[in-house]
Design an enzyme around this catalytic site. Structure first.
Site: not given
Ligand code: FRU
Length: 498
Positions: A37, A39, A98-99, A166
């Site tokens: 895990m 973010d 991603f996040s 992102r």
């Molecule tokens: C931050 C990050 C975000 C990205 C995600 C990928 O920890 O690098 O910028 O969306 O983790 O897992």
């Protein structure tokens, strides 16, 4: 219709998590159902529950093609797993989801907004094409929008990197329209030369977005690329939270990846954000990628990843999960400071109070009834006379040679955390030291201990420090000592969960 990639992930996590004993997890900090895990994502209140999604790779305890894991809670402390919500299973997110974040639509559906990535190069793993996508669902199953991506780098008239664009944080304005902030950097920049920017967008329905402009920009003094932005009003100021990468150590910040808050004024007419102050959001080793929600009761609650890219090797092989979230924290802004407090729901779990006032401490002392690894303990120290002591040390998770410590030096006004003797077998950063806000000799720390973590809230939440410890639970002693005498007050509660 759920894809076979998502169904496989759901079957895998269901089967594998069944073999993970509850006792091997923290009690009130969220861990992934199984595997990796990072973010927190989609932190929101939906249909009467708090929802928390997370960057997730169920198959291994390391980062891989990102899924979204999913959990719900009534009280922000006890989490119940739901099936994984997103998997990398459509064209714009074939390399990972991603996040991102979540809001409720007018028709009652839950909207997830996330970054879809396409992996461009197998050799150079970190090159991804990134764009913003949405998925809509009922709190369990989510359908990706066929019109994805909804925002691409080319929609940014100021120019944006295709590879660094992102982490959309979406919210609704009082008039019902939608806004989101994302991070990017100018198109020609790469690696250490990147200067992160926060850009923002508006939408009437959450699907069709228009670019507004740049909200904040790295002038070259705050790391390289920025990640995970969040922007909100709090007690009359506008707060921008972000996680800058690749800092070089200086008087203000640690090296590596950090999270900062900025406070400032925001002109709604012109969209101009003027930053007045900037500070590290947490002074511990394990803290990154925060996200907040505005609860229905008006509280602004923040949660973060209680790990950091620079400390991911701090693990134990016998555990089937990797990483935890921080305790959710209530935010307020007072006298130029962002104040963080553990969510008040924690107080319902306090038991066995023990209150001691103004005990004189010098030699190493253990106090009857003050021990444990599931604790909410507040200590206050003050000099007997002006400058009557030179050092104060509190050791916890202690057992003979094993301990973790907090050391305060009034002459420097510094607080140092050290987990070097916490039974770690990893030579990662185990020590952090920082200046506490100016109160020479007087210090108050509320320390929350769960099985594998310690979070310190210093001087009523003016500064915080989040750290993972992986010490065996048998080490549960606590001791205090000082060079020169001081007065120590303690308010201790065991934390009890049924
Ligand atoms: C931050 C990050 C975000 C990205 C995600 C990928 O920890 O690098 O910028 O969306 O983790 O897992």
């Amino acid at each position: 219709m759920n894809s076979h990639i998502l169904l496989e992930a759901r079957e895998f996590e269901e089967r594998e998590s069944a073999g993970i004993p509850e006792e091997t997890r923290p009690v009130f900090h969220l861990t992934p159902k199984v595997g990796w895990m990072n973010d927190p994502n989609g932190f929101s209140q939906y249909k009467g529950q708090y929802h928390l999604f997370y960057q997730y790779y169920p198959y291994q305890k390391k980062w891989g093609p990102m899924h979204w894991g999913h959990a719900v809670s009534e009280d922000l402390l006890k989490w119940k797993y739901l099936p994984a919500a997103l998997a990398p299973d459509t064209e714009p997110d074939a390399g990972g989801c991603f996040s991102g974040s979540a809001v409720t639509l007018d028709d009652g559906r839950h909207l997830l907004m996330y970054t879809g990535v396409i992996k461009l190069n197998d050799i150079q793993e970190d090159i991804f094409f990134q764009s913003q996508c949405v998925a809509v669902g009922d709190g369990i199953d989510y359908e990706k929008y066929p019109g994805n991506p909804v925002i691409e780098g080319k929609d940014i008239s100021d120019g944006a990197s295709k590879y660094d664009f992102r982490d959309p944080k979406i919210w609704r304005e009082p008039d019902g329209t939608f806004r989101c902030v994302c991070v990017t950097c100018p198109p020609d920049q790469k690696y250490e030369n990147r200067r992160g920017r926060v850009v923002w967008f508006r939408s009437d329905d959450g699907f069709k977005w228009e670019y507004i402009g740049v909200l904040a920009e790295n002038d070259g003094t705050l790391g390289t690329m920025w990640e995970c932005p969040d922007f909100f009003e709090l007690d009359g100021k506008h707060i921008l939270l972000l996680s800058p990468q690749d800092l070089i150590e200086n008087n203000k910040y640690y090296s590596g990846n950090i999270t900062v808050w900025m406070s400032g004024t925001f002109d709604r007419e012109t969209g101009k954000y003027t930053v007045e102050k900037e500070q590290l959001a947490d002074y511990g080793i394990d803290f990154y990628a925060t996200q907040t929600l505005l609860a229905e009761d008006g509280r602004r609650i923040m949660i973060g990843w209680m790990q950091n890219w620079d400390s991911i090797t701090f693990t134990r092989r016998d555990l089937r999960w990797s990483s935890q979230m921080t305790l959710p924290r209530e935010l307020s802004f007072k006298d130029g400071k962002l104040i963080q407090k553990p969510v008040r729901e924690l107080e319902a779990h306090r038991a066995n109070p023990l209150i001691i006032r103004d005990n004189i401490i010098s030699n190493k002392t253990e106090i009857e009834g003050v021990r444990g690894r599931l604790l909410d303990i507040t200590i206050e120290i003050k000099p007997v006379f002006e400058s009557s002591y030179r050092k104060f040390e509190m050791r916890f998770a202690e057992d003979g040679e094993t301990y973790t410590s907090l050391v305060y030096r009034p002459n420097e006004n510094t607080l140092e955390f050290d987990r070097s003797f916490s039974q770690t077998r990893r030579a990662v950063v185990n020590d952090k030291k920082f200046k506490v806000a100016n109160r020479r000799g007087n210090l108050k720390i509320r320390l929350i201990l769960d099985k594998f973590s310690c979070e310190a809230f210093i001087n009523d939440g003016e500064q915080t420090m989040s750290n993972v410890i992986l010490t065996d639970m048998k080490a549960d002693r606590i001791s205090f000592s000082a060079h020169g005498g001081l007065l120590l007050s303690i308010e201790k509660y065991d934390l009890v969960f049924e």
